[in-house]
Design a protein around this motif. Structure first.
Motif, PDB file in Angstrom:
ATOM      1  N   ASP A 257     -22.464 -18.128   1.261  1.00  0.00           N
ATOM      2  CA  ASP A 257     -22.393 -16.681   1.064  1.00  0.00           C
ATOM      3  C   ASP A 257     -21.904 -15.919   2.294  1.00  0.00           C
ATOM      4  OD1 ASP A 257     -23.129 -16.506  -1.644  1.00  0.00           O
ATOM      5  OD2 ASP A 257     -25.231 -16.837  -1.107  1.00  0.00           O
ATOM      6  N   VAL A 258     -21.491 -16.660   3.335  1.00  0.00           N
ATOM      7  CA  VAL A 258     -20.852 -16.027   4.496  1.00  0.00           C
ATOM      8  C   VAL A 258     -19.417 -16.551   4.598  1.00  0.00           C
ATOM      9  CG1 VAL A 258     -20.890 -15.715   7.001  1.00  0.00           C
ATOM     10  CG2 VAL A 258     -23.045 -15.744   5.714  1.00  0.00           C
TER      11      VAL A 258
ATOM     12  N   ASP B 273     -20.526 -17.798  -6.665  1.00  0.00           N
ATOM     13  CA  ASP B 273     -20.461 -16.876  -7.800  1.00  0.00           C
ATOM     14  C   ASP B 273     -21.142 -17.492  -9.015  1.00  0.00           C
ATOM     15  OD1 ASP B 273     -19.053 -15.074  -6.312  1.00  0.00           O
ATOM     16  OD2 ASP B 273     -17.077 -15.573  -7.141  1.00  0.00           O
ATOM     17  N   PHE B 274     -21.886 -16.656  -9.745  1.00  0.00           N
ATOM     18  CA  PHE B 274     -22.519 -17.092 -10.991  1.00  0.00           C
ATOM     19  C   PHE B 274     -21.689 -16.558 -12.157  1.00  0.00           C
ATOM     20  CE2 PHE B 274     -25.949 -16.803  -7.834  1.00  0.00           C
ATOM     21  CZ  PHE B 274     -26.397 -18.108  -7.872  1.00  0.00           C
ATOM     22  N   ILE B 275     -21.187 -17.476 -12.984  1.00  0.00           N
ATOM     23  CA  ILE B 275     -20.220 -17.098 -14.015  1.00  0.00           C
ATOM     24  C   ILE B 275     -20.810 -17.131 -15.425  1.00  0.00           C
ATOM     25  CG2 ILE B 275     -18.249 -17.843 -12.626  1.00  0.00           C
ATOM     26  CD1 ILE B 275     -18.203 -20.451 -14.210  1.00  0.00           C
ATOM     27  N   GLY B 276     -22.075 -17.464 -15.555  1.00  0.00           N
ATOM     28  CA  GLY B 276     -22.706 -17.498 -16.868  1.00  0.00           C
ATOM     29  C   GLY B 276     -22.581 -18.861 -17.532  1.00  0.00           C
ATOM     30  N   LEU B 277     -23.540 -19.178 -18.380  1.00  0.00           N
ATOM     31  CA  LEU B 277     -23.542 -20.467 -19.072  1.00  0.00           C
ATOM     32  C   LEU B 277     -22.298 -20.597 -19.947  1.00  0.00           C
ATOM     33  CD1 LEU B 277     -27.281 -20.761 -20.173  1.00  0.00           C
ATOM     34  CD2 LEU B 277     -26.132 -22.085 -18.399  1.00  0.00           C
ATOM     35  N   ARG B 278     -21.723 -21.791 -19.956  1.00  0.00           N
ATOM     36  CA  ARG B 278     -20.559 -22.061 -20.789  1.00  0.00           C
ATOM     37  C   ARG B 278     -21.019 -22.324 -22.222  1.00  0.00           C
ATOM     38  NH1 ARG B 278     -18.146 -26.940 -17.422  1.00  0.00           N
ATOM     39  NH2 ARG B 278     -20.349 -27.509 -17.639  1.00  0.00           N
ATOM     40  N   PRO B 279     -20.099 -22.205 -23.189  1.00  0.00           N
ATOM     41  CA  PRO B 279     -20.483 -22.467 -24.586  1.00  0.00           C
ATOM     42  C   PRO B 279     -21.142 -23.834 -24.743  1.00  0.00           C
ATOM     43  CG  PRO B 279     -18.293 -21.498 -24.499  1.00  0.00           C
ATOM     44  CD  PRO B 279     -18.705 -21.761 -23.071  1.00  0.00           C
TER      45      PRO B 279
ATOM     46  N   ILE C 139     -21.966 -27.001   0.875  1.00  0.00           N
ATOM     47  CA  ILE C 139     -21.266 -26.033   1.741  1.00  0.00           C
ATOM     48  C   ILE C 139     -21.671 -26.244   3.192  1.00  0.00           C
ATOM     49  CG2 ILE C 139     -21.060 -23.580   2.310  1.00  0.00           C
ATOM     50  CD1 ILE C 139     -21.352 -23.026  -0.735  1.00  0.00           C
ATOM     51  N   LYS C 140     -22.962 -26.441   3.426  1.00  0.00           N
ATOM     52  CA  LYS C 140     -23.437 -26.672   4.798  1.00  0.00           C
ATOM     53  C   LYS C 140     -22.905 -27.986   5.364  1.00  0.00           C
ATOM     54  CE  LYS C 140     -27.782 -24.030   4.638  1.00  0.00           C
ATOM     55  NZ  LYS C 140     -29.265 -24.128   4.750  1.00  0.00           N
ATOM     56  N   LEU C 141     -22.884 -29.046   4.540  1.00  0.00           N
ATOM     57  CA  LEU C 141     -22.364 -30.334   4.991  1.00  0.00           C
ATOM     58  C   LEU C 141     -20.885 -30.247   5.342  1.00  0.00           C
ATOM     59  CD1 LEU C 141     -24.088 -32.851   2.544  1.00  0.00           C
ATOM     60  CD2 LEU C 141     -24.468 -32.657   4.997  1.00  0.00           C
ATOM     61  N   SER C 142     -20.182 -29.284   4.752  1.00  0.00           N
ATOM     62  CA  SER C 142     -18.768 -29.088   5.055  1.00  0.00           C
ATOM     63  C   SER C 142     -18.560 -28.225   6.296  1.00  0.00           C
ATOM     64  CB  SER C 142     -18.060 -28.446   3.851  1.00  0.00           C
ATOM     65  OG  SER C 142     -18.173 -29.260   2.706  1.00  0.00           O
TER      66      SER C 142
ATOM     67  N   LYS D 182     -16.354 -29.797  -4.381  1.00  0.00           N
ATOM     68  CA  LYS D 182     -15.579 -30.192  -3.198  1.00  0.00           C
ATOM     69  C   LYS D 182     -14.223 -29.504  -3.178  1.00  0.00           C
ATOM     70  CE  LYS D 182     -17.567 -34.761  -2.293  1.00  0.00           C
ATOM     71  NZ  LYS D 182     -17.358 -36.220  -2.383  1.00  0.00           N
ATOM     72  N   LYS D 183     -13.545 -29.491  -4.313  1.00  0.00           N
ATOM     73  CA  LYS D 183     -12.245 -28.835  -4.386  1.00  0.00           C
ATOM     74  C   LYS D 183     -12.356 -27.347  -4.109  1.00  0.00           C
ATOM     75  CE  LYS D 183     -10.268 -32.128  -7.695  1.00  0.00           C
ATOM     76  NZ  LYS D 183      -9.805 -32.331  -9.089  1.00  0.00           N
ATOM     77  N   GLN D 184     -13.387 -26.722  -4.651  1.00  0.00           N
ATOM     78  CA  GLN D 184     -13.574 -25.285  -4.426  1.00  0.00           C
ATOM     79  C   GLN D 184     -13.853 -24.984  -2.955  1.00  0.00           C
ATOM     80  OE1 GLN D 184     -16.681 -24.360  -7.336  1.00  0.00           O
ATOM     81  NE2 GLN D 184     -15.137 -23.467  -8.695  1.00  0.00           N
ATOM     82  N   ILE D 185     -14.648 -25.823  -2.302  1.00  0.00           N
ATOM     83  CA  ILE D 185     -14.959 -25.628  -0.881  1.00  0.00           C
ATOM     84  C   ILE D 185     -13.708 -25.824  -0.035  1.00  0.00           C
ATOM     85  CG2 ILE D 185     -16.268 -26.552   1.074  1.00  0.00           C
ATOM     86  CD1 ILE D 185     -18.511 -27.228  -0.976  1.00  0.00           C
ATOM     87  N   GLU D 186     -12.912 -26.852  -0.359  1.00  0.00           N
ATOM     88  CA  GLU D 186     -11.678 -27.112   0.386  1.00  0.00           C
ATOM     89  C   GLU D 186     -10.709 -25.940   0.298  1.00  0.00           C
ATOM     90  OE1 GLU D 186     -10.242 -30.724  -1.287  1.00  0.00           O
ATOM     91  OE2 GLU D 186     -11.751 -31.991  -0.260  1.00  0.00           O
ATOM     92  N   LYS D 187     -10.735 -25.223  -0.830  1.00  0.00           N
ATOM     93  CA  LYS D 187      -9.852 -24.067  -1.005  1.00  0.00           C
ATOM     94  C   LYS D 187     -10.418 -22.796  -0.386  1.00  0.00           C
ATOM     95  CE  LYS D 187      -7.793 -25.751  -5.310  1.00  0.00           C
ATOM     96  NZ  LYS D 187      -7.668 -25.531  -6.780  1.00  0.00           N
ATOM     97  N   GLY D 188     -11.623 -22.884   0.180  1.00  0.00           N
ATOM     98  CA  GLY D 188     -12.236 -21.708   0.794  1.00  0.00           C
ATOM     99  C   GLY D 188     -13.141 -20.924  -0.126  1.00  0.00           C
ATOM    100  N   GLY D 189     -13.436 -21.483  -1.297  1.00  0.00           N
ATOM    101  CA  GLY D 189     -14.346 -20.849  -2.231  1.00  0.00           C
ATOM    102  C   GLY D 189     -13.617 -19.906  -3.175  1.00  0.00           C
ATOM    103  N   PRO D 190     -14.376 -19.222  -4.034  1.00  0.00           N
ATOM    104  CA  PRO D 190     -15.829 -19.325  -4.170  1.00  0.00           C
ATOM    105  C   PRO D 190     -16.241 -20.591  -4.931  1.00  0.00           C
ATOM    106  CG  PRO D 190     -14.974 -17.826  -5.812  1.00  0.00           C
ATOM    107  CD  PRO D 190     -13.796 -18.232  -4.980  1.00  0.00           C
TER     108      PRO D 190
END
Length: 637
Positions: free
Chosen positions: A539-540, A545-551, A531-534, A470-478
């Motif tokens: 991706d438009v 973004d895929f950042i890889g599995l965390r430790p 993203i759609k509900l917001s 939610k926070k990431q979407i509110e900031k415009g992503g990613p």
């Protein structure tokens, strides 16, 4: 002129104005009646007293308008109730005038008024008074509807049932709010060309086949009581057509809160929410009433909800322990306001401090301990494994041993699905805690029932994925996701806490309770849906973004170990996991060894011993993977 009158700011037309208009309508109705009789060349009685007769008619009507308070209603909210008030007032006036006629006939030989004239006046006056109210209401609605119409959200209400019609009516009768009714959607095949409240009913098939409908609506409105499959189907359809999805409670709640405050955007939690477990409230209440209860981690997401639920069960005292000062203070303010009759103690303490805890057990003699305190963030714990030992293992050990020592009736531990075949230090530390708690069950002179519950991810909890997205979407992503194939189980906070209370009630001791979590959710699909509900396009408008599995992170969470067997309970959604056990002496020795290593902050040695306690612990994407490649673990004592 509109600015001068400030119509929008006018709460209602003053009563004296309405009263004056009604008197004018009555006077006008008398005039129309006599003009009508004159055009028909009808001879009237007592022409010489014409003015007195008119004055009597108006006076009698004014009297009953005053008695029935026909002028008291707010014109823009006029209903048929106001019509009946007018009908009663005018009808009463008519009866009085007819009585006057009857007396006149008996004394003077002829009536004062012609009977047809009285009936004609009656119908003209009530029609004009009601017409005035309906016209004023409609003009006000049109004016308010036109103000800012371009900025209003055009809504299609889903469904044609009574509940949906009530929602639509609420919008129609509240023209000042930001929603505008634009039509209805229905899954019924017989709804084509149908109209409801003057608005077209669109068939679900029309929405599927015609893209032009997206230009007529901005959002669809679904009801709270709609079934989950229906809600998901309409949501998917609306989002595919680029429409927002709003949710409204039932009509009773709207009456209490007002439609503006009741309608809100549909949240991802609404779609992930599951049917709650049915709790035997009397049995649960019986375990808590007039008892002293301890809740550790009481200021956290799970702990605070446990406290709220226990506060409704008649406990004698609830002791809330947490080491987070500000959240504990905020919870204290909330609970004292919500439950003024419940006794609380709010203790700022670290559960790794045995002496601090022992004083609490000594003073309050708890009947039930709910242990929800834990460090839970996988990457942080992977970087600081010794801290997981102090809280997740040592803290649990302290509480469990004190519960046995002070003969606590029930000790209920909150665990996690990450304890199953762990790939990180956090999950392994929770599994070690599970093993220690279970090992105490059959120790000599033990009277405490030690019970463990395992959860998946909890919706809306501190640090969980949904608030993060939610926070990431509110900031415009990613929106960042570790891996496109990662999946997780989800449940709601109240549901998780109901499971804790139920497990504490039904447990006989030594069990690990697991929950039928349903189907796991793919995190990528979850992000796209959010993203759609917001109101955005994945991706438009908002990148993923895929950042890889965390430790320490793994793709798939499990609820049962490979060696466990599942035993059903009388609750279809609650099962018992029979996992491998350890003897108390063995795990106690290992716990003392790992405590010494944690005090030295020897991370490698801590994880070595943890892998001995939990043999299935295989590190993933972590610096500790090197330990899994060593043929034998060398443990320093």
């Amino acid at each position: 002129m509109v600015n001068v009158l400030k119509i929008k700011e006018l709460r209602y037309v003053p009563r004296w104005v309405v009263f004056f208009i009604d008197i004018s309508i009555v006077s006008f109705s008398v005039l129309i009646t006599y003009l009508f009789l004159q055009n028909l060349h009808v001879k009237i009685n007592f022409v010489e007293y014409f003015n007195e007769k008119i004055f009597t008619i108006i006076s009698v009507n004014i009297l009953f308008m005053f008695l029935f308070k026909t002028y008291a209603g707010i014109i823009r909210y006029s209903t048929f109730f106001d019509f009946f008030k007018i009908l009663w007032a005018s009808g009463s006036a008519l009866i009085v005038l007819l009585g006057l006629n009857f007396i006149s006939e008996m004394i003077l030989g002829q009536p004062v008024y012609l009977y047809p004239a009285l009936c004609l006046f009656f119908f003209i006056s009530i029609f004009l008074m009601f017409f005035f109210r309906m016209t004023t209401r409609q003009l006000f609605k049109m004016y308010m509807g036109s103000k800012g119409a371009s900025s209003k959200i055009r809504i299609a209400v889903v469904g044609v049932e009574d509940e949906s019609v009530s929602l639509a009516n609420a919008m129609i009768h509240n023209p000042g709010q930001r929603y505008q009714l634009a039509g209805f959607f229905s899954a019924r095949s017989d709804s084509k060309k149908a109209m409801l409240l003057g608005y077209k009913v669109y068939n679900k098939k029309e929405l599927l086949e015609n893209d032009y409908l997206r230009n007529r609506f901005d959002a669809v409105l679904i009801r709270e009581m709609m079934s989950r499959p229906q809600m998901e189907a309409w949501t998917a359809l609306a989002l595919d057509k680029g429409l927002k999805v709003l949710k409204a409670p039932d009509a009773n709640k709207i009456k209490e809160e007002g439609i503006v405050g009741s309608i809100r955007p549909l949240l991802i939690e609404d779609l992930l929410e599951r049917s709650p477990i049915k709790i035997e409230n009397q049995e649960v209440k019986g375990r808590h009433i007039n008892k002293n209860i301890l809740v550790t981690g009481g200021a956290g997401s799970i702990g605070s909800e446990i406290v709220r639920q226990v506060a409704q069960l008649g406990a004698s005292l609830i002791v809330v322990v947490d080491q987070a000062e500000s959240p504990l203070h905020e919870l204290k303010l909330e609970l004292l306001e919500r439950f003024p009759d419940q006794s609380f103690k709010f203790i700022l303490a670290d559960i790794s401090n045995h002496y601090r805890l022992e004083k609490l057990f000594e003073d309050y003699r708890f009947s039930i301990v709910y242990h929800a305190a834990a460090y839970k963030h996988v990457p942080l714990i992977e970087d600081n494994p010794h801290e997981a030992i102090f809280v997740n293992i040592v803290g649990t050990r302290n509480l469990a041993l004190l519960s046995r020592q002070y003969h606590v009736n029930r000790f209920v531990m909150v665990s996690t699905d990450k304890a199953v075949n762990p790939t990180n230090v956090m999950g392994a530390s929770k599994r070690a805690a599970e093993l220690f708690v279970q090992s105490l069950q059959n120790t000599e002179d033990n009277t405490t029932k030690f019970i463990t519950t395992r959860f998946g991810n909890v919706l809306g909890s501190n640090g969980s994925v949904i608030p993060h997205f939610k926070k990431q979407i509110e900031k415009g992503g990613p929106v960042t996701i570790t891996h496109p194939d990662i999946i997780r189980y989800f449940m709601t906070i109240p549901e998780a806490c109901e499971l804790v209370l139920q497990a504490g009630t039904m447990g006989k001791g030594g069990e690990i309770y697991v929950f039928d979590m349903g189907k796991p959710v793919k995190i990528l699909d979850l992000a796209k849906r959010m993203i759609k509900l917001s109101g955005y396009t994945p991706d438009v408008d908002i990148k993923i973004d895929f950042i890889g599995l965390r430790p320490g992170e793994k793709l798939y969470e499990e609820l049962l170990t490979d060696n466990s067997t599942t035993i059903p309970t009388h609750h279809e959604k609650i099962m018992i996991s029979r996992d491998p056990l350890m003897e108390f002496e063995d795990i106690e020795l290992l716990c003392k060894q790992i405590m010494r290593s944690a005090i030295k902050k020897d991370s490698l040695q801590v994880v070595k011993i943890l892998k001995i306690i939990v043999p299935e612990f295989i590190s993933n994407n972590s610096e500790f993977e090197i330990l899994d490649k060593t043929p034998e673990h060398e443990v320093y004592q």
